[in-house]
Write an enzyme that holds these catalytic residues in place. Sequence first.
Site, PDB file in Angstrom:
ATOM      1  N   TYR A  25       7.871   8.876  16.357  1.00 40.18           N
ATOM      2  CA  TYR A  25       8.001   8.767  14.903  1.00 40.18           C
ATOM      3  C   TYR A  25       9.160   9.624  14.395  1.00 40.18           C
ATOM      4  CZ  TYR A  25       6.849   9.125   9.933  1.00 40.18           C
ATOM      5  OH  TYR A  25       6.908   9.088   8.562  1.00 40.18           O
ATOM      6  N   ARG A  84       0.837  -1.209   0.000  1.00 42.12           N
ATOM      7  CA  ARG A  84       0.000   0.000   0.000  1.00 42.12           C
ATOM      8  C   ARG A  84       0.869   1.256   0.000  1.00 42.12           C
ATOM      9  NH1 ARG A  84      -0.630   1.885   5.423  1.00 42.12           N
ATOM     10  NH2 ARG A  84       0.470   0.561   6.917  1.00 42.12           N
TER      11      ARG A  84
END
Length: 248
Positions: free
Chosen positions: A156, A16
Amino acid sequence: MGLLDKKRVLISGGSRGLGKALCNVFAREGASVAFNYNSSDAAADDTLSLIQSHGQSGLKYKASVTDGPAVKAMADDIVAQWGGIDILVNNAAINKGDNFMTMTEAAWSEIMDVNINGLFYMTKAFFKPMMRQRKGHILNITSIAALRALPTSVHYSTSKAAVVGFTKCLSREGGPFGIQVNAIAAGLFETDLGDALPQKFRENYEAWCPMGRFGNPAELAEFAAFMVCDRNTYMTGEVVQIDGGAMV
């Protein structure tokens, strides 16, 4: 002939988003493309069909990048079928909305496991074979969140900053063996991650991004194909920003 004619490529997280676009463009440019994925068999089948629609050989593996033995088994199978790879793209990564004040140790560890340990396992499996063949390209996908104080999660940003250090240091080890190691610092793209962002943040990004929009994953993949092709022979240890000018 395409940019990647007869090259053998492995792309992590290929079912994806950016990974799927990379698989599609690289196959169009003449490469045989293998990819791994974590969960959706249907999405993986769609990516495999895209690769094969360009007349190229494709391999798919349901194996998490965090599972060292599974990654090694995947590497062994690719070597058995193709004899090895010429190009590795470390794309697989996750992000989750979080504040540092309320962040749990489990949340921190999950991000680091995928974004850093996964990078280690994937690269470790193929770096020595590339050394033996005296050539190879490794392309790591990082983020502009590694380079700028953006309103995203601390875990992150930290993991993506580590990808920058990994890229630069590994390029020194790989250089004498003909291995080029580079990275793309991606801005925001129309992917599942981008779609999940709050509407206000999307609007703010589009306002201060000179291009005035999110990127299309294919736009990153097109440049990535050049970065790992044989025409790009004197770039290593570099981090290229593809973000519509958002870092200006």
